[in-house]
Design a protein around this motif. Structure first.
Motif, mmCIF file in Angstrom:
data_model
loop_
_atom_site.group_PDB
_atom_site.id
_atom_site.type_symbol
_atom_site.label_atom_id
_atom_site.label_comp_id
_atom_site.label_asym_id
_atom_site.label_seq_id
_atom_site.Cartn_x
_atom_site.Cartn_y
_atom_site.Cartn_z
ATOM 1 N N ARG A 102 42.353 48.976 21.952
ATOM 2 C CA ARG A 102 43.620 48.258 21.896
ATOM 3 C C ARG A 102 43.665 47.464 20.596
ATOM 4 N NH1 ARG A 102 44.521 45.028 27.338
ATOM 5 N NH2 ARG A 102 42.754 43.845 26.491
ATOM 6 N N VAL A 103 44.808 47.511 19.941
ATOM 7 C CA VAL A 103 45.035 46.746 18.720
ATOM 8 C C VAL A 103 45.797 45.483 19.096
ATOM 9 C CG1 VAL A 103 46.248 46.709 16.504
ATOM 10 C CG2 VAL A 103 44.995 48.756 17.215
ATOM 11 N N VAL A 104 45.308 44.344 18.616
ATOM 12 C CA VAL A 104 45.886 43.047 18.968
ATOM 13 C C VAL A 104 46.402 42.374 17.703
ATOM 14 C CG1 VAL A 104 45.483 40.838 20.131
ATOM 15 C CG2 VAL A 104 44.181 42.881 20.835
ATOM 16 N N THR A 105 47.614 41.838 17.765
ATOM 17 C CA THR A 105 48.184 41.132 16.627
ATOM 18 C C THR A 105 49.212 40.121 17.119
ATOM 19 O OG1 THR A 105 49.144 41.411 14.414
ATOM 20 C CG2 THR A 105 50.053 42.779 16.190
ATOM 21 N N VAL A 106 49.865 39.417 16.192
ATOM 22 C CA VAL A 106 50.929 38.459 16.506
ATOM 23 C C VAL A 106 52.169 38.890 15.738
ATOM 24 C CG1 VAL A 106 51.673 36.045 16.392
ATOM 25 C CG2 VAL A 106 49.274 36.593 16.859
ATOM 26 N N ASN A 107 53.325 38.875 16.416
ATOM 27 C CA ASN A 107 54.554 39.286 15.738
ATOM 28 C C ASN A 107 55.365 38.084 15.261
ATOM 29 O OD1 ASN A 107 55.925 38.274 17.965
ATOM 30 N ND2 ASN A 107 56.531 40.272 18.758
ATOM 31 N N ASN A 108 56.464 38.381 14.589
ATOM 32 C CA ASN A 108 57.308 37.330 14.020
ATOM 33 C C ASN A 108 57.969 36.440 15.062
ATOM 34 O OD1 ASN A 108 56.938 37.653 11.253
ATOM 35 N ND2 ASN A 108 58.477 39.273 11.109
ATOM 36 N N ASP A 109 58.041 36.918 16.299
ATOM 37 C CA ASP A 109 58.641 36.134 17.376
ATOM 38 C C ASP A 109 57.638 35.212 18.059
ATOM 39 O OD1 ASP A 109 61.175 37.313 17.030
ATOM 40 O OD2 ASP A 109 60.579 39.047 18.233
ATOM 41 N N HIS A 129 36.055 57.200 19.430
ATOM 42 C CA HIS A 129 36.030 58.502 20.105
ATOM 43 C C HIS A 129 36.384 59.632 19.133
ATOM 44 C CE1 HIS A 129 35.530 56.441 23.940
ATOM 45 N NE2 HIS A 129 36.580 55.697 23.644
ATOM 46 N N SER A 130 35.761 59.589 17.937
ATOM 47 C CA SER A 130 35.913 60.622 16.910
ATOM 48 C C SER A 130 37.329 60.697 16.345
ATOM 49 C CB SER A 130 35.504 62.002 17.457
ATOM 50 O OG SER A 130 34.155 61.991 17.886
ATOM 51 N N LYS A 131 38.120 59.675 16.542
ATOM 52 C CA LYS A 131 39.453 59.618 15.966
ATOM 53 C C LYS A 131 39.536 58.449 14.984
ATOM 54 C CE LYS A 131 42.155 61.617 19.770
ATOM 55 N NZ LYS A 131 43.275 61.383 20.719
ATOM 56 N N ASP A 132 40.138 58.717 13.836
ATOM 57 C CA ASP A 132 40.359 57.674 12.848
ATOM 58 C C ASP A 132 41.766 57.107 13.005
ATOM 59 O OD1 ASP A 132 37.953 57.757 10.980
ATOM 60 O OD2 ASP A 132 38.537 59.863 11.030
ATOM 61 N N TYR A 133 41.868 55.803 12.798
ATOM 62 C CA TYR A 133 43.151 55.123 12.816
ATOM 63 C C TYR A 133 43.269 54.291 11.544
ATOM 64 C CZ TYR A 133 43.187 56.158 17.852
ATOM 65 O OH TYR A 133 43.158 56.790 19.082
ATOM 66 N N ILE A 134 44.203 54.657 10.687
ATOM 67 C CA ILE A 134 44.526 53.850 9.511
ATOM 68 C C ILE A 134 45.810 53.104 9.842
ATOM 69 C CG2 ILE A 134 45.180 53.905 7.080
ATOM 70 C CD1 ILE A 134 43.408 56.399 6.807
ATOM 71 N N VAL A 135 45.752 51.779 9.766
ATOM 72 C CA VAL A 135 46.827 50.932 10.274
ATOM 73 C C VAL A 135 47.467 50.172 9.119
ATOM 74 C CG1 VAL A 135 47.442 49.161 11.955
ATOM 75 C CG2 VAL A 135 45.475 50.664 12.394
ATOM 76 N N ALA A 136 48.783 50.260 9.033
ATOM 77 C CA ALA A 136 49.551 49.516 8.028
ATOM 78 C C ALA A 136 50.672 48.755 8.725
ATOM 79 C CB ALA A 136 50.129 50.464 6.977
ATOM 80 N N CYS A 137 51.053 47.614 8.162
ATOM 81 C CA CYS A 137 52.108 46.777 8.744
ATOM 82 C C CYS A 137 53.103 46.403 7.656
ATOM 83 C CB CYS A 137 51.526 45.491 9.339
ATOM 84 S SG CYS A 137 50.167 45.735 10.487
ATOM 85 N N ASP A 138 54.398 46.603 7.921
ATOM 86 C CA ASP A 138 55.411 46.054 7.036
ATOM 87 C C ASP A 138 56.261 45.071 7.834
ATOM 88 O OD1 ASP A 138 57.234 47.578 8.499
ATOM 89 O OD2 ASP A 138 57.468 49.113 6.957
ATOM 90 N N SER A 139 57.403 44.696 7.322
ATOM 91 C CA SER A 139 58.214 43.678 7.988
ATOM 92 C C SER A 139 58.959 44.219 9.202
ATOM 93 C CB SER A 139 59.219 43.077 6.993
ATOM 94 O OG SER A 139 60.089 44.082 6.502
ATOM 95 N N SER A 140 58.843 45.514 9.462
ATOM 96 C CA SER A 140 59.589 46.120 10.564
ATOM 97 C C SER A 140 58.714 46.698 11.661
ATOM 98 C CB SER A 140 60.507 47.235 10.033
ATOM 99 O OG SER A 140 61.400 46.747 9.056
ATOM 100 N N ARG A 141 57.560 47.269 11.297
ATOM 101 C CA ARG A 141 56.781 48.001 12.296
ATOM 102 C C ARG A 141 55.327 48.125 11.878
ATOM 103 N NH1 ARG A 141 57.788 54.402 11.387
ATOM 104 N NH2 ARG A 141 55.899 54.367 12.639
ATOM 105 N N TRP A 176 47.968 56.094 11.179
ATOM 106 C CA TRP A 176 47.794 57.407 10.553
ATOM 107 C C TRP A 176 46.357 57.891 10.732
ATOM 108 C CZ3 TRP A 176 49.653 54.067 6.089
ATOM 109 C CH2 TRP A 176 51.042 53.976 6.079
ATOM 110 N N ASN A 177 46.156 59.202 10.529
ATOM 111 C CA ASN A 177 44.807 59.760 10.451
ATOM 112 C C ASN A 177 44.363 59.763 8.988
ATOM 113 O OD1 ASN A 177 46.052 61.969 9.216
ATOM 114 N ND2 ASN A 177 45.951 63.267 11.033
ATOM 115 N N ARG A 178 43.230 60.401 8.686
ATOM 116 C CA ARG A 178 42.684 60.360 7.330
ATOM 117 C C ARG A 178 43.588 61.038 6.307
ATOM 118 N NH1 ARG A 178 36.095 61.160 7.248
ATOM 119 N NH2 ARG A 178 35.597 59.841 9.053
#
Length: 305
Positions: free
Chosen positions: A155-162, A108-120, A124-126
């Protein structure tokens, strides 16, 4: 200079259909042409070591590539296809170093840049400005996949450490969590729509088992093999309605193709002890070639879809 992190990726830097390979080692970003020569301006020494595979964005599908590297100083750097730093991309510093590649998608004309570290997880946008913040912290598991379900509200789908399947609403950052049966620290998973309903199922290895779970936490299938499966699952698409998963066991020197119901395809297992590739060496023959390693040999199987 050092091992390649992740896999080399093909790009067309000169827009002439002569492809190059780009990849990172711990300290440098490389671009190599089809003859094995360095592309002008490469390699580029990184500001700090990296431990994550290179990410490549092509925002408008015009081959105006962006190469994105996350470094041990917890900073994210973006380069253009000529290897020049993009100074207008200035995301916040991560809370910890990451081994996950950066991801980009647009909806929908929005950019999503996704990063993952050990906490969260960061969105971000461009320009690297915060696009979204989840209502609760999510620490992505080391072998946990991350993918997107598109629709009116992606929707973003992932698996967490738990060991929870996490479904993140990109409108408000709300997260639904589902406990996974038998997910463990060294499990490896992929996300795939097994039944064509637009919802992603999680398929993952668990010792000798291949397990598929839906977003209600229900087991779709649990298939047991005669030896431990290695940390590798690959999606092979033979047609729109024929999608299978490739798995292997190096200890048993066997490989399988598995259908959407979790059943091994007819004629499997084959002998093999490495990740494998499937393609076609001839046109119009109705068959494919499966290439795999076994001990000190490379095997070429002719298979029927």
């Amino acid at each position: 200079e050092g091992d390649i992190i992740g896999s080399p990726r093909q790009v067309d830097l000169y827009h002439n259909n002569k492809l190059q390979y780009v990849f990172c080692t711990k300290n440098k970003l490389y671009a190599v042409d089809r003859n094995g020569n360095m592309v002008d301006g490469y390699p580029i020494r990184l500001a700090a070591p990296t431990y994550a595979p290179l990410a490549i964005f092509d925002y408008d599908a015009k081959r105006d590539y962006r190469f994105v590297v996350s470094c041990s100083n917890r900073r994210i750097y973006m380069y253009d296809r000529a290897g020049k730093r993009i100074m207008g991309f200035t995301p916040t510093q991560l809370e910890s170093c990451t081994h996950h590649p950066i991801m980009w998608f647009s909806s929908h004309s929005k950019d999503y840049i996704v990063a993952c570290d050990s906490s969260r997880i960061y969105f971000w946008n461009r320009r690297g400005e915060e696009r979204l913040r989840t209502k609760s912290s999510i620490a992505r598991a080391y072998g946990g996949p991350l993918d997107v379900e598109f629709g009116n509200s992606p929707r973003v789908v992932t698996v967490n450490n738990d060991g929870e399947l996490c479904i993140i609403n990109t409108v408000d950052g709300d997260t639904r969590r589902i406990t996974l049966p038998s997910w463990r620290k060294n499990s490896l998973g992929i996300l795939i729509d097994l039944d064509g309903d637009g919802l992603l199922e999680l398929v993952y290895t668990h010792g000798k088992e291949l397990v598929a779970v839906n977003q209600l936490g229900n087991v779709v299938y649990r298939t047991t093999f005669d030896s431990d499966l290695d940390d590798w699952i690959h999606i092979f698409r033979f047609s729109e309605h024929d999608v299978r998963l490739g798995i292997y066991s190096s200890s048993a020197q066997k490989l399988w193709l598995v259908n959407a119901s979790g059943n091994p395809s007819t004629g499997y297992p084959l002998e093999g002890a490495t990740p494998f590739s499937i393609g076609s060496f001839g046109k119009g023959r109705g068959s494919f070639n499966l290439i795999v390693g076994k001990e000190n040999t490379v095997r070429n199987y002719e298979i029927k879809p």
